[in-house]
Write a protein that holds these residues in place. Structure first.
Motif, short mmCIF file in Angstrom:
data_model
loop_
_atom_site.label_atom_id
_atom_site.label_comp_id
_atom_site.label_asym_id
_atom_site.label_seq_id
_atom_site.Cartn_x
_atom_site.Cartn_y
_atom_site.Cartn_z
N ASP A 58 1.17 -1.18 -0.14
CA ASP A 58 0.65 0.46 0.20
C ASP A 58 0.86 1.23 0.25
N CYS A 59 2.28 1.27 0.62
CA CYS A 59 2.65 2.31 0.31
C CYS A 59 4.13 2.36 -0.74
N HIS A 60 4.86 1.00 -0.38
CA HIS A 60 5.90 0.82 -1.60
C HIS A 60 5.49 0.12 -2.20
N SER A 61 4.63 0.49 -3.59
CA SER A 61 4.83 0.00 -4.46
C SER A 61 3.94 0.94 -5.46
N TRP A 81 0.28 11.14 1.99
CA TRP A 81 1.44 11.80 2.33
C TRP A 81 2.13 10.67 2.48
N HIS A 82 1.27 9.32 3.05
CA HIS A 82 2.08 8.82 3.74
C HIS A 82 3.21 7.60 2.23
N VAL A 83 1.70 7.39 1.70
CA VAL A 83 2.26 6.53 -0.03
C VAL A 83 3.33 7.25 -0.57
N GLU A 88 8.65 6.69 -2.56
CA GLU A 88 9.89 7.84 -2.39
C GLU A 88 11.49 6.82 -1.93
N GLU A 89 10.76 6.52 -1.03
CA GLU A 89 12.06 6.12 -0.43
C GLU A 89 12.42 4.01 -0.32
N LEU A 90 11.30 3.81 -0.93
CA LEU A 90 11.42 2.50 -1.30
C LEU A 90 10.55 1.97 -1.93
N ASN A 91 9.88 1.47 -3.19
CA ASN A 91 8.65 1.17 -4.13
C ASN A 91 9.09 -0.13 -4.47
N HIS A 105 21.64 -1.26 0.25
CA HIS A 105 21.68 -0.76 1.63
C HIS A 105 19.41 -0.92 1.37
N LYS A 106 18.03 -1.17 0.69
CA LYS A 106 17.17 -0.42 0.78
C LYS A 106 17.07 -2.87 1.53
N PHE A 107 17.75 -3.18 0.88
CA PHE A 107 18.04 -4.61 1.98
C PHE A 107 17.88 -4.80 3.40
N GLU A 108 19.10 -3.87 3.73
CA GLU A 108 19.95 -3.15 5.23
C GLU A 108 18.49 -2.36 5.58
N GLU A 109 17.94 -1.82 4.81
CA GLU A 109 16.51 -0.97 5.72
C GLU A 109 15.40 -1.47 6.52
N ILE A 110 15.12 -2.59 5.00
CA ILE A 110 14.87 -3.55 5.38
C ILE A 110 14.50 -4.38 6.36
N GLU A 112 16.89 -3.51 9.56
CA GLU A 112 16.56 -3.08 9.98
C GLU A 112 14.68 -2.42 10.67
N MET A 113 14.40 -2.15 9.62
CA MET A 113 12.95 -1.49 9.87
C MET A 113 11.72 -2.85 10.40
N VAL A 114 12.19 -3.95 9.96
CA VAL A 114 10.78 -5.00 10.03
C VAL A 114 11.53 -5.63 11.70
N GLU A 118 9.24 -1.03 12.59
CA GLU A 118 8.52 0.06 12.59
C GLU A 118 8.24 -0.02 11.47
N MET A 119 7.83 -1.32 11.22
CA MET A 119 7.36 -1.51 9.90
C MET A 119 6.21 -2.85 9.38
N PRO A 120 5.48 -2.69 9.28
CA PRO A 120 4.48 -1.65 8.51
C PRO A 120 4.18 -0.75 9.90
N LEU A 121 4.17 0.92 9.59
CA LEU A 121 3.94 1.71 10.31
C LEU A 121 2.69 1.55 11.45
N SER A 122 2.50 1.60 12.86
CA SER A 122 1.68 1.38 13.76
C SER A 122 0.27 2.29 13.57
C1 HEC Z 1 1.03 3.18 5.72
C2 HEC Z 1 2.34 3.12 4.79
C3 HEC Z 1 3.40 2.28 5.22
C4 HEC Z 1 3.25 0.75 5.30
C5 HEC Z 1 2.27 0.18 4.99
C6 HEC Z 1 4.58 0.46 5.09
N1 HEC Z 1 5.94 1.47 5.20
FE1 HEC Z 1 7.95 1.56 5.15
N2 HEC Z 1 7.56 3.99 4.78
C7 HEC Z 1 7.02 4.26 5.08
C8 HEC Z 1 7.12 5.40 5.22
C9 HEC Z 1 5.98 7.17 5.32
C10 HEC Z 1 8.16 5.64 5.07
C11 HEC Z 1 9.86 6.93 5.10
C12 HEC Z 1 9.30 7.85 6.15
C13 HEC Z 1 10.16 7.04 7.38
O1 HEC Z 1 11.03 6.10 7.30
O2 HEC Z 1 9.16 6.50 8.25
C14 HEC Z 1 8.93 4.25 5.11
C15 HEC Z 1 10.29 3.52 4.93
C16 HEC Z 1 10.50 2.50 5.52
C17 HEC Z 1 11.81 2.22 4.23
C18 HEC Z 1 13.06 3.15 4.90
C19 HEC Z 1 13.80 3.23 3.18
C20 HEC Z 1 14.63 3.67 4.07
O3 HEC Z 1 15.73 4.12 2.87
O4 HEC Z 1 15.28 4.72 4.87
C21 HEC Z 1 11.90 0.35 4.54
C22 HEC Z 1 13.23 0.13 4.51
C23 HEC Z 1 10.34 0.31 4.15
N3 HEC Z 1 9.44 1.10 5.08
C24 HEC Z 1 9.74 -1.18 4.09
C25 HEC Z 1 8.62 -1.37 4.55
C26 HEC Z 1 7.78 -2.95 4.57
C27 HEC Z 1 9.17 -3.97 4.93
C28 HEC Z 1 7.30 -2.77 5.28
C29 HEC Z 1 6.23 -3.72 4.96
C30 HEC Z 1 6.20 -4.97 6.36
C31 HEC Z 1 6.65 -1.69 5.05
N4 HEC Z 1 7.70 -0.38 5.05
C32 HEC Z 1 5.32 -0.94 5.14
C33 HEC Z 1 5.11 3.56 4.70
C34 HEC Z 1 5.11 2.18 4.98
#
Ligand code: HEC
Length: 157
Positions: A58-61, A81-83, A88-91, A105-110, A112-114, A118-122
């Motif tokens: 929903d936010c990364h495609s 805005w979130h989309v 922009e960060e990751l498509n 770098h994106k795999f590294e971020e994935i 870390e974030m997962v 921190e992702m998906p956003l709470s």
């Molecule tokens: C509701 C929208 C939303 C969803 C769903 C979401 N993301 Fe995100 N994601 C964002 C936004 C907005 C940012 C950029 C701002 C931030 O870093 O918080 C981001 C940033 C990121 C980044 C950082 C990229 C970078 O290089 O800094 C990664 C990696 C990421 N998301 C992975 C994921 C993954 C994996 C999932 C699914 C498990 C996911 N996101 C689900 C909105 C979303």
């Protein structure tokens, strides 16, 4: 002394909300899967593909599924805005077009974030409870991202 005229403030808020309904953000309704999507970068296991589609796309495609309430402003604007930020960060729809350094770098971020949940956003999983990752899904996603991270070879300059 009267500081606030609640009736006037209330009417002003209603007026703003009414006007906002005419704002129609451009929607992200392209194709999620193209010749450049993540599955054309490398084969993605079915379970991981499903997780990405459900919880991240929903936010990364290039294709967001919009629930009805996103037609109501300012909810739709907030979502858009979130989309835009997320894409922009990751498509994932364009992943293959990224340079190896960016891919790595994106795999590294994935990872870390997962891992840090921190992702998906709470704010998103709160409304879409089905997108919240189970610990099993979290592990599958991180394991996959680690394998891909190791695979990407960055040419030395
Ligand atoms: C509701 C929208 C939303 C969803 C769903 C979401 N993301 Fe995100 N994601 C964002 C936004 C907005 C940012 C950029 C701002 C931030 O870093 O918080 C981001 C940033 C990121 C980044 C950082 C990229 C970078 O290089 O800094 C990664 C990696 C990421 N998301 C992975 C994921 C993954 C994996 C999932 C699914 C498990 C996911 N996101 C689900 C909105 C979303």
């Amino acid at each position: 002394m009267k500081y606030f005229n609640f009736k006037k403030i209330g009417l002003a808020i209603v007026a703003i909300l009414v006007i906002l309904q005419f704002v129609r953000p451009t929607k992200n309704e392209g194709l999620a899967f193209t010749e450049n999507d993540i599955s054309h970068f490398d084969s993605v296991p079915d379970n991981v593909k499903k997780i990405l589609e459900t919880s991240c796309f929903d936010c990364h495609s290039n294709h967001t599924v919009y629930p009805w309430y996103t037609n109501i402003q300012p909810i739709g604007l907030w979502m858009q805005w979130h989309v835009n930020e997320g894409k922009e960060e990751l498509n994932f729809s364009e992943f293959k077009t990224y340079k190896p350094k960016r891919q790595k770098h994106k795999f590294e971020e994935i990872i870390e974030m997962v891992e840090e949940q921190e992702m998906p956003l709470s704010s998103y999983t709160l409304i879409h409870s089905e997108t919240k990752l189970t610990s099993e899904q979290l592990n599958s996603l991180v394991t996959w991202a680690k394998i891909e991270f190791d695979k990407v070879k960055v040419p030395t300059e």
